[in-house]
Design a protein around this motif. Structure first.
Motif, PDB file in Angstrom:
ATOM      1  N   SER A 162      46.516  42.439  26.426  1.00 37.65           N
ATOM      2  CA  SER A 162      47.419  42.855  27.490  1.00 37.65           C
ATOM      3  C   SER A 162      48.630  43.589  26.924  1.00 37.65           C
ATOM      4  CB  SER A 162      47.875  41.631  28.292  1.00 37.65           C
ATOM      5  OG  SER A 162      48.685  41.997  29.376  1.00 37.65           O
ATOM      6  N   ILE A 215      48.406  43.387  37.736  1.00 35.77           N
ATOM      7  CA  ILE A 215      47.157  44.148  37.898  1.00 35.77           C
ATOM      8  C   ILE A 215      47.250  45.050  39.124  1.00 35.77           C
ATOM      9  CG2 ILE A 215      44.687  43.945  38.406  1.00 35.77           C
ATOM     10  CD1 ILE A 215      44.714  41.349  36.739  1.00 35.77           C
ATOM     11  N   CYS A 221      43.499  42.336  32.792  1.00 35.29           N
ATOM     12  CA  CYS A 221      42.444  41.406  33.228  1.00 35.29           C
ATOM     13  C   CYS A 221      42.030  40.486  32.089  1.00 35.29           C
ATOM     14  CB  CYS A 221      41.243  42.181  33.758  1.00 35.29           C
ATOM     15  SG  CYS A 221      41.488  42.910  35.394  1.00 35.29           S
TER      16      CYS A 221
END
Length: 423
Positions: A28, A92, A186
């Motif tokens: 991430s 997201i 994700c």
């Protein structure tokens, strides 16, 4: 490995939950750096204005500060895993919005900066809870090692992410760049899903809410010398000696304004940080974390003063690498000190203050450096700021013996008058 001080990998073997979370957050972090490059590129293409590229920082800083403090109160009142799950879903959604506006070629600057602000707000709401995970998932003597692993991920992301983002933009465009970040976030969500429930410990119902909760956390910091000493040390280092805003001016007056040299400055700081992370076992296995923190902050100031005086390029880069390494050591030892010296009932709120200082201090420090350089010169701003940083840190060391002597075995008694209790 312990004999030569290599990074302490024990957390990856002792906690499967922490390992999954670390891997997901590492991916991430790379995605976040890719999106940073994409947003910078898109705003520049829209405006060709340094004012608006600077406005990206403002769009991030304001929600980081406001939502970071609120996120700290939430982290002390609800399951921290749940909080991070929902804020990650929000991130997201925001990045999907960035991909959508790029695909539609909307060329809408307020929408773009608004989506950046939403993403920053979601990240800030979950950041205090995230900071508590090593403390809850790892044995006490491995907390510093867990923080060092997280910092290594960030440093590597800073090295890999921007270059990867530039390649993706050049080859496939902005939309694909944002979608790569969606996949990366994700992966971070998957890491959080693997965590056990992490409700706050103690009497949650007896804690204050809203602004009173934030004030309660600040009161704890003020009453504990280890906590307020660590926060003040960070503020001194970032407010007085942050160098990045001065890089272009130093590059212009000493190295002819070559853009490659400017890139070398940024890379040198990151290289120093990565090397310090690789050898972070020297920090995480250190007994006196408070002394390590103070020493590293002092080295940071000295190294940046040296950068302000350096003539040859190799010496300037060496000073920046030392500064980057010192910053990594300081962040690792300070993070471990704050996490270990804070009762779990207040850990979210104290972590939120640490997050706000970490997010706002460098921006204000860069602004201060630019003001001083505008009145005097960039070398003077660097040298004076670095020396003032050293003086400030030494003053903290001289007046705060509890921080100076803090070790892994120390845990201060609960201050009287706090509204929360601890199991």
């Amino acid at each position: 490995m312990s004999r030569i001080g290599l990074i302490d990998l024990r957390p990856l073997g002792s906690s499967a939950a922490f390992t999954r979370f670390w891997l997901g957050s590492s991916l991430s972090a790379v995605g976040a750096q890719i999106t940073m490059v994409a947003v910078l590129f898109q705003v520049w293409e829209m405006t060709h204005s340094p004012f608006w590229t600077g406005a990206i920082g403002l769009a991030q800083a304001v929600p980081m500060i406001l939502c970071g403090l609120w996120g700290g109160t939430l982290a002390d009142q609800m399951d921290r895993r749940t909080l991070v799950l929902w804020t990650t879903v929000g991130q997201i959604t925001a990045v999907l919005g960035l991909a959508g506006q790029a695909l539609a070629d909307l060329d809408n600057l307020p929408l773009l900066l608004g989506l950046v602000a939403v993403s920053a707000a979601c990240s800030a709401l979950g950041a205090p809870a995230r900071r508590t995970f090593p403390t809850r998932l790892l044995p006490r003597d491995q907390v510093a090692a867990g923080i060092a692993l997280q910092l290594l991920s960030f440093q590597l992301a800073m090295l890999v992410g921007p270059a990867l983002g530039g390649i993706v933009i050049a080859e496939w465009g902005l939309t694909v760049c944002y979608l790569v970040d969606v996949v990366a976030v994700c992966a971070g969500l998957f890491g959080v899903l693997g965590l056990p429930p992490l409700p706050p410990l103690g009497n949650v119902s007896g804690q204050p809410r809203g602004v009173r909760a934030i004030a309660d956390g600040l009161r704890l910091i003020a009453r504990r010398p280890v906590l307020h000493g660590s926060c003040v040390t960070d503020l001194i280092a970032t407010l007085l000696a942050m160098p990045i805003s001065l890089f272009p001016m130093i590059n212009e007056i000493r190295f002819g304004g070559d853009p490659r040299t400017l890139g070398y400055f940024l890379s040198a700081v990151a290289v120093g940080g990565v090397l310090a992370s690789v050898f972070s076992g020297l920090t995480t296995r250190a007994r006196r974390l408070g002394a390590v923190q103070l020493g590293a902050a002092s080295v940071w100031g000295v190294a940046l003063a040296g950068f302000g005086l350096a003539g040859p390029l190799w010496l300037a880069l060496a000073c920046l690498a030392v500064a980057g390494a010192a910053d990594t050591v300081s962040v690792t030892s300070r993070g471990a000190t704050i996490q270990l010296a804070t009762p779990d009932t207040h850990l979210g709120r104290v972590s939120s203050v640490e997050h706000v200082i970490g997010a706002g201090g460098p921006n204000l420090g860069n602004f201060r450096g630019g003001l001083v350089a505008g009145v005097t010169s960039a070398p003077f701003a660097l040298v004076s700021g670095g020396l003032l940083c050293v003086v400030g840190v030494l003053t903290v060391a001289a007046t705060n013996p509890r921080l100076r002597r803090f070790t892994l075995t120390d845990l201060e008694p609960e201050p009287a008058g706090l509204s929360a209790t601890r199991d």
